[in-house]
Structure formats: C-alpha cells, structure tokens
Design a protein around this motif. Structure first.
Motif, mmCIF file in Angstrom:
data_model
loop_
_atom_site.group_PDB
_atom_site.id
_atom_site.type_symbol
_atom_site.label_atom_id
_atom_site.label_comp_id
_atom_site.label_asym_id
_atom_site.label_seq_id
_atom_site.Cartn_x
_atom_site.Cartn_y
_atom_site.Cartn_z
ATOM 1 N N VAL A 1 0.822 -1.213 0.000
ATOM 2 C CA VAL A 1 0.000 0.000 0.000
ATOM 3 C C VAL A 1 0.858 1.265 0.000
ATOM 4 O O VAL A 1 0.687 2.147 -0.854
ATOM 5 C CB VAL A 1 -0.937 -0.005 1.228
ATOM 6 N N THR A 2 1.809 1.347 0.951
ATOM 7 C CA THR A 2 2.562 2.591 1.132
ATOM 8 C C THR A 2 3.280 2.993 -0.144
ATOM 9 O O THR A 2 3.236 4.153 -0.560
ATOM 10 C CB THR A 2 3.607 2.399 2.251
ATOM 11 N N LEU B 1 0.907 4.155 -3.032
ATOM 12 C CA LEU B 1 0.281 5.469 -2.849
ATOM 13 C C LEU B 1 1.234 6.595 -3.257
ATOM 14 O O LEU B 1 0.796 7.680 -3.620
ATOM 15 C CB LEU B 1 -0.163 5.645 -1.392
ATOM 16 N N THR B 2 2.548 6.316 -3.225
ATOM 17 C CA THR B 2 3.494 7.378 -3.601
ATOM 18 C C THR B 2 3.717 7.461 -5.110
ATOM 19 O O THR B 2 4.124 8.513 -5.600
ATOM 20 C CB THR B 2 4.873 7.143 -2.938
ATOM 21 N N ILE C 1 -5.773 4.384 -8.832
ATOM 22 C CA ILE C 1 -5.707 3.066 -8.178
ATOM 23 C C ILE C 1 -7.041 2.337 -8.332
ATOM 24 O O ILE C 1 -8.111 2.940 -8.186
ATOM 25 C CB ILE C 1 -5.389 3.233 -6.666
ATOM 26 N N THR D 1 -8.044 8.367 -7.293
ATOM 27 C CA THR D 1 -6.671 8.830 -7.087
ATOM 28 C C THR D 1 -6.241 8.389 -5.687
ATOM 29 O O THR D 1 -7.101 8.037 -4.862
ATOM 30 C CB THR D 1 -6.616 10.362 -7.176
ATOM 31 N N PRO D 2 -4.941 8.411 -5.382
ATOM 32 C CA PRO D 2 -4.519 7.990 -4.046
ATOM 33 C C PRO D 2 -5.266 8.733 -2.937
ATOM 34 O O PRO D 2 -5.646 8.128 -1.926
ATOM 35 C CB PRO D 2 -3.028 8.321 -4.035
ATOM 36 N N LYS E 1 -7.607 6.981 -0.099
ATOM 37 C CA LYS E 1 -7.328 7.127 1.338
ATOM 38 C C LYS E 1 -8.580 7.545 2.093
ATOM 39 O O LYS E 1 -8.806 7.143 3.237
ATOM 40 C CB LYS E 1 -6.240 8.192 1.546
ATOM 41 N N LEU F 1 -6.343 -1.013 3.239
ATOM 42 C CA LEU F 1 -5.330 0.033 3.408
ATOM 43 C C LEU F 1 -4.666 -0.035 4.768
ATOM 44 O O LEU F 1 -3.462 0.192 4.905
ATOM 45 C CB LEU F 1 -5.963 1.424 3.219
#
Lengths: 259, 266
Positions: B201-202, B205-206, B211, B224-225, B229, B240
């Motif tokens: 996940v981490t 997201l960057t 997604i 979008t990220p 979230k 997540l």
C-alpha cells in the motif's frame, strides 16, 4: 455406470493431451525457417543432448558388444560356427540393440533433462516472458531442441553400434581367439547396407522423433511446481521407453517380418 | 484523457472458479495505474489478460482501441512489441549473462549492429544502476538486482506500456526504495504508461496516479490515491490499514468449531 464415465473422461483427457502435443509440435516445426537465427541454437542443443550423451552411449555400446561376443561365442563354438561371431554381433547391434538401447539411454539421459529444463523455464516464467517479448517459445525453445534430438539420435545409434562391434572384436578375436579375418569378412559379406544399416538408422530417427516429442511436450505442459516437474520428468522416461519398445516391434515387423 | 487500455465487462474463470465477474477499468496513457488487492485475488491474471496470454470468458480488452482477445497470433505478437512485463521472479534467462538478457529483445526484434546493441544495453543498465554487473549470470544476482536487470530488459525496446507484477514483493527496504524510484523515474523520463499490480500500500500510494482495488471478483474501489485514502468503504479501509479481520474474514469459511470438536453430542 461410474466406471464408464471414468473411462470416457480419461479418454477425453488423453485425446485432449494428444491434441495439445500435436499442436505444440506443429507450432514448433511448421513455420518459415530462420536458418541464420536457429542454426546456432540447434548446434548448441546438439552439443547438449547429443555430445554430452556420448560417454554413456560409448561405454554402454562397448560393454554390450563385449557381452554379445561372449554369449555368442559360447553358443556358436559348440557348432564350430564361431567364425560367424562377427555377423551375429553386427546384425544384432545394427538391427535391434543399437537403436533400442540407444533410445532407452537417450530417453533417460537427454529426454529427462529436456523435460526438466523446459518445465523449470515454465516455473520461473521464462516461457511467459518470451511470449511477452513477442518471441514464440515454440520456435525459440522447442524447435531447436526437437531438431537437435532428431539429428543426434541416429548419430548416437551408429556410434553405439560401431563401438559395440569393436567391443565384440576385443572379446571375440583378441581374447577368445576367433580369426580376425573371418570376424570382419563374414560380417562384410552378411551385413546389407540398406536392409540392416539404413533400417537401423530409420528406426533410430523414429525413436528420436518420439522421445523428443514426448520430452518437450511433457516439459511444456508440466504443472509449474516442483511436484509437477518431477512427475513430468518421470512420465517422459516411462512413456518414451514404452513407446520405443512398442514402436520397435511395429517397425521390425514392417522391415523384417514380411518377406 | 486518452486511454491506452480499456477493459469492458470482463468475466474470467479458471478451473471452474470465477476470478472476475463483469469488471471494467481504464488505463490512462502516460499515467501509472495501480491494481491492488489481497493475495490470490487474481491480480497477475489481470496482467496476463492484458498481454493476451489468457482469453476472457466474456467482455473485451482493448489496446489502443484494438481488441486483444480477438487478435490473430501474428498481430498479437506485433502488439506485444509495444508492451512489456516485469515478472515477479524477474524471469531472466538463466543460461545468459545480464548483458545478453538485455540484448535479447534487441537481437530478436531489431537489425542493430553489435556495437549499437552494446551501447543500448549499457545505457539501459546505467539507468537501473547495474552497468557494473553486465557480465554476471542471473544466479549471481540478489533478488533486487535480478528485478532491476529484468526492468532494464523490459525497457530495452522502449515500450509504450510496462506491466509490473508485484515489483516490491520480497524486497528489503533499500531495494524497495530503489524500485519505487526507478518506476517513477522511468515513467516520467520515457513517458511510459505503467500498470503496477501489488499489495504494498505505502509504496503504491506514492507512485500511482490512479488506483483500482480488486476484491471478491469485483472492483471495490477506484480513484486517485487521495480519494482512495478517504474512501468510506470498509473493505477498502481494511485493505489500506491491514486489519486482520473485517469484511474480508480472518477465517477461511468453515463449519462451527464446536460442531467440529464435539460432533453430534452438541
């Protein structure tokens, strides 16, 4: 009626498998030849499946020829026919033992290696990556191995028979005292080029075809796990050996049975 | 925004088990799209469908407007030259050195001279930081290096689309950081379209622009990220935050444990 359904299901599965094997073979060998690209690959595979099988073929051929001479001599000498040792050894090797034993050794040495190699390529996604790189794995991986097997088998068979005849000479002539001249001259007079030598070569080409077909298909169709590859490798050796023995009877009947 | 891949009403099953049930998604040109979901949900299968290695039961997959499942084999192979895939294992050819692995697609599909191939391979290796490892065999590489070498091979023909199959799985933090940086840098520098299949996940997201989260045979969330979230779907939040139990249950479906231990005396 469950057993009937099981037989039906097994038949369908086997026919499906045979169909997939045929499609694989056609996909590998029926295509526009690419001599410049494929010749080095095929030569490399001839080295792997042919040249690297030489040791086991030569050693086996030597011992089988020696044993044949020893066994043949003990029988022939009681009729005073030990001069016929040469043709006995040569005909047995050229017609039967050469093609069959070479094929069985080839299936165990090269066939199993081919299956394991292709199966591992599948497991490690190398075949998939070839496909995604727009390179047909049938033509890049299967075809060179197939042609290499087809070319190597008759050569290995001839080497096996030649070494066996020399092994027979070592035991029959050098050890047991059969006349060297009669060993070679009666052999020369008896062995027929077309009927004996070429029929043996044809047999070995057919065996080579069957073995590499089974070996490459079993690798290509294997389940991509360690257990799947182990099973595929075993099946290659078992199926190839049975096919060779079965086909040998058919070919012998066709070549020598009907006069 | 132009779509490079359009998937419409896709259903796919394997060995009688339904993997995807009527899903649709879009991969935008020049963007990094992540496809996420729990293990075993069939994320890699999605990449194989996009690459034409598998055929869907129903629905369509279009690459630049052309239907992949309906393509003839010859055309499919032509189209595959515009796409590339980074396999989870790297899938380097074990009988070739790193250099020859990267030169392989160039030798197969171009008529470049060996001098030019040498230059291109050195450039690709420099991009992934492995120019010094060109002579090594794949068995001599660490997991992270193997994946970087495979990445160099994947970009050898400058494809339009690159598909990453679990690029971060089993990587140490440094290798993971290197791969994240590489994927982002390559996407920006080469104007690639990237599809990243992962459950990290981490990292995703960057780097992702968009997604999709797959679970229970469907797309359970997309955006979008930032949108992901803030999603109010409990399933998306469970994924997540990595919660052990939730809409995706901790236990594989089973009968009552009291029934299993005490049998009919209960």
């Amino acid at each position: 009626m469950n057993w009937l359904a099981s037989i039906g299901a097994l038949t369908i599965a086997k026919m499906g498998s045979f169909g997939r094997a045929t499609l694989m073979l056609l996909g590998a060998i029926i295509a526009k030849p690419q001599f410049i690209k494929n010749t080095p690959l095929t030569i490399m595979q001839i080295y792997v499946v042919g040249v690297q099988s030489l040791l086991i073929i030569v050693v086996s051929g030597l011992f089988i020829g020696m044993v044949m001479a020893l066994q043949g001599y003990t029988i022939l000498v009681s009729y005073g026919a030990e001069g016929s040792l040469g043709p006995m050894v040569a005909l047995s090797l050229l017609r039967e033992l050469g093609p069959v034993v070479t094929a069985l050794l080839f299936a165990g040495r090269a066939g199993s290696a081919l299956t394991a190699e292709i199966g591992l390529m599948k497991t490690t996604e190398q075949l998939s990556s070839l496909e995604m790189m727009a390179v047909d794995p049938l033509r890049r991986i299967i075809a060179p191995r197939f042609w290499a097997g087809m070319i190597s088998m008759p050569m290995l068979t001839l080497i096996f028979s030649a070494v066996g005849i020399l092994g027979g000479h070592v035991v029959g002539v050098d050890w047991l005292g059969v006349d060297s001249g009669s060993y070679w001259s009666i052999m020369q007079a008896t062995v027929d080029w077309d009927k004996d030598v070429m029929n043996g070569v044809i047999k070995s080409a057919v065996f080579g075809f069957v073995i590499v077909w089974i070996a490459t298909y079993k690798g290509y169709d294997s389940i991509p796990t360690s257990e799947g590859i182990s099973k595929a490798t075993t099946q290659t050796v078992v199926y190839s050996s049975l096919a060779v023995l079965g086909l040998d009877f058919v070919l012998t009947a066709l070549m020598f049975g009907i006069e | 925004m132009e779509n490079l891949i359009e998937i419409d009403n896709l259903s796919f099953s394997r060995s009688g088990r339904l993997i995807y049930d009527n899903i649709s998604l879009r991969i935008q040109k020049g963007k990094t799209t992540a496809i996420m979901g729990p293990s075993g949900i069939g994320k890699t299968t999605m990449l194989r469908l996009m690459g034409g290695q598998l055929k869907p039961d129903s629905g369509d997959i279009k690459f630049k407007g052309e239907s992949i499942p309906n393509m003839r084999r010859k055309r499919l192979f032509e189209v595959r030259r515009q796409m590339s895939m980074l396999f989870q294992s790297g899938a380097l050819f074990t009988d070739m050195s790193v250099f020859d692995n990267i030169a392989f697609p160039l030798r197969e599909h171009t008529n470049l001279t060996e001098d030019l191939i040498n230059t291109v391979v050195q450039l690709k290796l420099q991009a992934v930081g492995l120019r010094g490892a060109a002579h090594l065999m794949p068995s001599e590489l660490s997991g992270g290096m193997a994946r970087r070498a495979a990445l160099a091979r994947a970009i050898a023909l400058d494809p339009e689309l690159i598909m990453y199959d679990e690029p971060f799985a089993g990587q140490d933090p440094i290798s993971m950081g290197v791969l994240v940086k590489l994927i982002k840098a390559l996407n920006d520098a080469l104007k690639l379209t990237s599809v990243v299949v992962t459950h990290d996940v981490t990292e995703v997201l960057t780097i992702a622009d968009y997604i999709y989260i797959l679970a229970e045979k469907k797309i359970i969330g997309s955006g979008t990220p930032a949108e992901i979230k803030n999603s109010d779907s409990p399933l998306v939040q469970q994924f997540l935050q990595g919660l052990a139990d939730g809409p995706v249950p901790f236990h594989y479906p089973a009968g009552d444990i009291r029934q299993a231990f005490l049998g009919s005396s209960l």
